[in-house]
Design a protein around this motif. Structure first.
Motif, PDB file in Angstrom:
ATOM      1  N   UNK A   1       0.819  -1.209   0.000  1.00 23.29           N
ATOM      2  CA  UNK A   1       0.000   0.000   0.000  1.00 23.29           C
ATOM      3  C   UNK A   1       0.855   1.262   0.000  1.00 23.29           C
ATOM      4  N   UNK A   2       2.162   1.109  -0.125  1.00 23.90           N
ATOM      5  CA  UNK A   2       3.056   2.262  -0.119  1.00 23.90           C
ATOM      6  C   UNK A   2       3.747   2.444  -1.455  1.00 23.90           C
ATOM      7  N   UNK A   3       4.632   3.420  -1.505  1.00 17.88           N
ATOM      8  CA  UNK A   3       5.380   3.701  -2.734  1.00 17.88           C
ATOM      9  C   UNK A   3       6.751   3.028  -2.729  1.00 17.88           C
ATOM     10  N   UNK A   4       7.222   2.630  -1.549  1.00 14.43           N
ATOM     11  CA  UNK A   4       8.507   1.952  -1.471  1.00 14.43           C
ATOM     12  C   UNK A   4       8.310   0.446  -1.499  1.00 14.43           C
ATOM     13  N   UNK A   5       9.385  -0.276  -1.752  1.00 15.85           N
ATOM     14  CA  UNK A   5       9.305  -1.726  -1.793  1.00 15.85           C
ATOM     15  C   UNK A   5       8.980  -2.284  -0.404  1.00 15.85           C
ATOM     16  N   UNK A   6       8.346  -3.418  -0.385  1.00 13.34           N
ATOM     17  CA  UNK A   6       8.023  -4.111   0.874  1.00 13.34           C
ATOM     18  C   UNK A   6       8.601  -5.512   0.832  1.00 13.34           C
ATOM     19  N   UNK A   7       9.038  -5.994   1.981  1.00 22.78           N
ATOM     20  CA  UNK A   7       9.607  -7.342   2.071  1.00 22.78           C
ATOM     21  C   UNK A   7       8.995  -8.081   3.251  1.00 22.78           C
ATOM     22  N   UNK A   8       8.636  -9.330   2.996  1.00 25.69           N
ATOM     23  CA  UNK A   8       8.012 -10.179   4.007  1.00 25.69           C
ATOM     24  C   UNK A   8       8.726 -11.528   4.018  1.00 25.69           C
ATOM     25  N   UNK A   9       9.016 -12.039   5.207  1.00 27.85           N
ATOM     26  CA  UNK A   9       9.557 -13.397   5.342  1.00 27.85           C
ATOM     27  C   UNK A   9       8.475 -14.293   5.934  1.00 27.85           C
ATOM     28  N   UNK A  10       8.430 -15.535   5.450  1.00 29.76           N
ATOM     29  CA  UNK A  10       7.381 -16.467   5.846  1.00 29.76           C
ATOM     30  C   UNK A  10       7.967 -17.753   6.417  1.00 29.76           C
ATOM     31  N   UNK A  11       7.199 -18.366   7.301  1.00 22.58           N
ATOM     32  CA  UNK A  11       7.504 -19.708   7.802  1.00 22.58           C
ATOM     33  C   UNK A  11       6.255 -20.560   7.598  1.00 22.58           C
ATOM     34  N   UNK A  12       6.450 -21.786   7.082  1.00 24.50           N
ATOM     35  CA  UNK A  12       5.351 -22.712   6.827  1.00 24.50           C
ATOM     36  C   UNK A  12       5.561 -23.974   7.663  1.00 24.50           C
ATOM     37  N   UNK A  13       4.473 -24.524   8.191  1.00 22.70           N
ATOM     38  CA  UNK A  13       4.616 -25.719   9.032  1.00 22.70           C
ATOM     39  C   UNK A  13       4.509 -27.007   8.216  1.00 22.70           C
ATOM     40  N   UNK A  14       5.224 -27.015   7.094  1.00 22.40           N
ATOM     41  CA  UNK A  14       5.350 -28.206   6.256  1.00 22.40           C
ATOM     42  C   UNK A  14       6.647 -28.092   5.479  1.00 22.40           C
ATOM     43  N   UNK A  15       7.304 -29.209   5.237  1.00 21.01           N
ATOM     44  CA  UNK A  15       8.539 -29.156   4.445  1.00 21.01           C
ATOM     45  C   UNK A  15       8.230 -29.067   2.952  1.00 21.01           C
TER      46      UNK A  15
END
Length: 227
Positions: free
Chosen positions: A163-177
């Motif tokens: 929702x902004x003008x700058x880049x956004x970064x998100x890290x994720x963890x999943x409970x499956x391999x």
């Protein structure tokens, strides 16, 4: 008079139901570690990946640089990288995968779901709108900033919108391999720039209304957004 239930039947059901192991995500591993053999070197196929010979396991098996850089962006201005046990051998049997999502200004990660995993995200840069739709057509969304954590329940459609003008970064963890990734097909909707802008505006409009139930928001096609 109530029918007589033999004691051994009662004992059987008690033992059975108190000894059932429920797997939340992937089942528990049976040994400390099991770094995977690369898929292209597998000689047998099992529900998972083969383990290396323990004498060949090193610390490098438990380290990855796969998420150190953003990937190339798609037509929505987003890059999604999921690192599973196939790419990060040390994850094998641990029931985990990791991911990184980068979004350009106004970038969107289209509606998708992970059939085998719940996803928990951590915002490290920028601000974004995140939301999901449950099986009762209830819509849950939140504006997130750096440091915020949000969770998407297993196998529910969800999205990210910068929702902004700058880049956004998100890290994720999943409970499956091996969480899997199922996205709406590009044939489901028009992918012109004008149509993509309309989709983004509808998502923001829904968020502004703070509606928790969206009439016509039909899973899994999410028709009210793409119609």
């Amino acid at each position: 008079m109530k029918p007589f239930v033999p004691v051994f039947f009662m004992l059987f059901f008690f033992v059975a139901f108190t000894n059932i192991q429920v797997c939340l995500g992937d089942c528990d591993n049976l040994q400390d570690t099991c770094p995977a053999v690369p898929p292209n070197k597998q000689t047998i196929f099992i529900n998972g990946l083969q383990c290396k010979n323990p004498v060949n396991v090193t610390a490098q098996d438990f380290r990855t640089t796969e998420l150190s850089k953003a990937g190339s962006t798609d037509i929505f201005g987003a890059s999604v990288k999921i690192v599973s046990a196939a790419e990060f051998s040390g994850l094998n049997t641990l029931g985990l995968s990791i991911g990184r999502t980068d979004l350009d200004g106004n970038g969107l990660v289209n509606f998708h779901y992970h059939p085998r995993a719940t996803e928990m995200i951590f915002v490290t840069k920028g601000g974004l709108l995140a939301g999901f739709v449950d099986t009762k057509n209830q819509y849950f969304q939140k504006f997130l900033k750096v440091g915020d954590v949000f969770v998407f329940p297993k196998a529910l459609f969800h999205f990210f919108l910068n929702i902004g003008f700058e880049e956004a970064t998100v890290f994720s963890v999943y409970n499956s391999q091996n969480p899997g990734f199922v996205s709406l097909s590009s044939t489901t909707f028009d992918t012109t720039l004008e149509s993509l802008d309309k989709i983004k505006k509808r998502l923001i409009s829904l968020s502004a209304s703070e509606a928790q139930h969206v009439t016509g928001f039909i899973s899994p096609e999410v028709e009210s957004i793409y119609s």
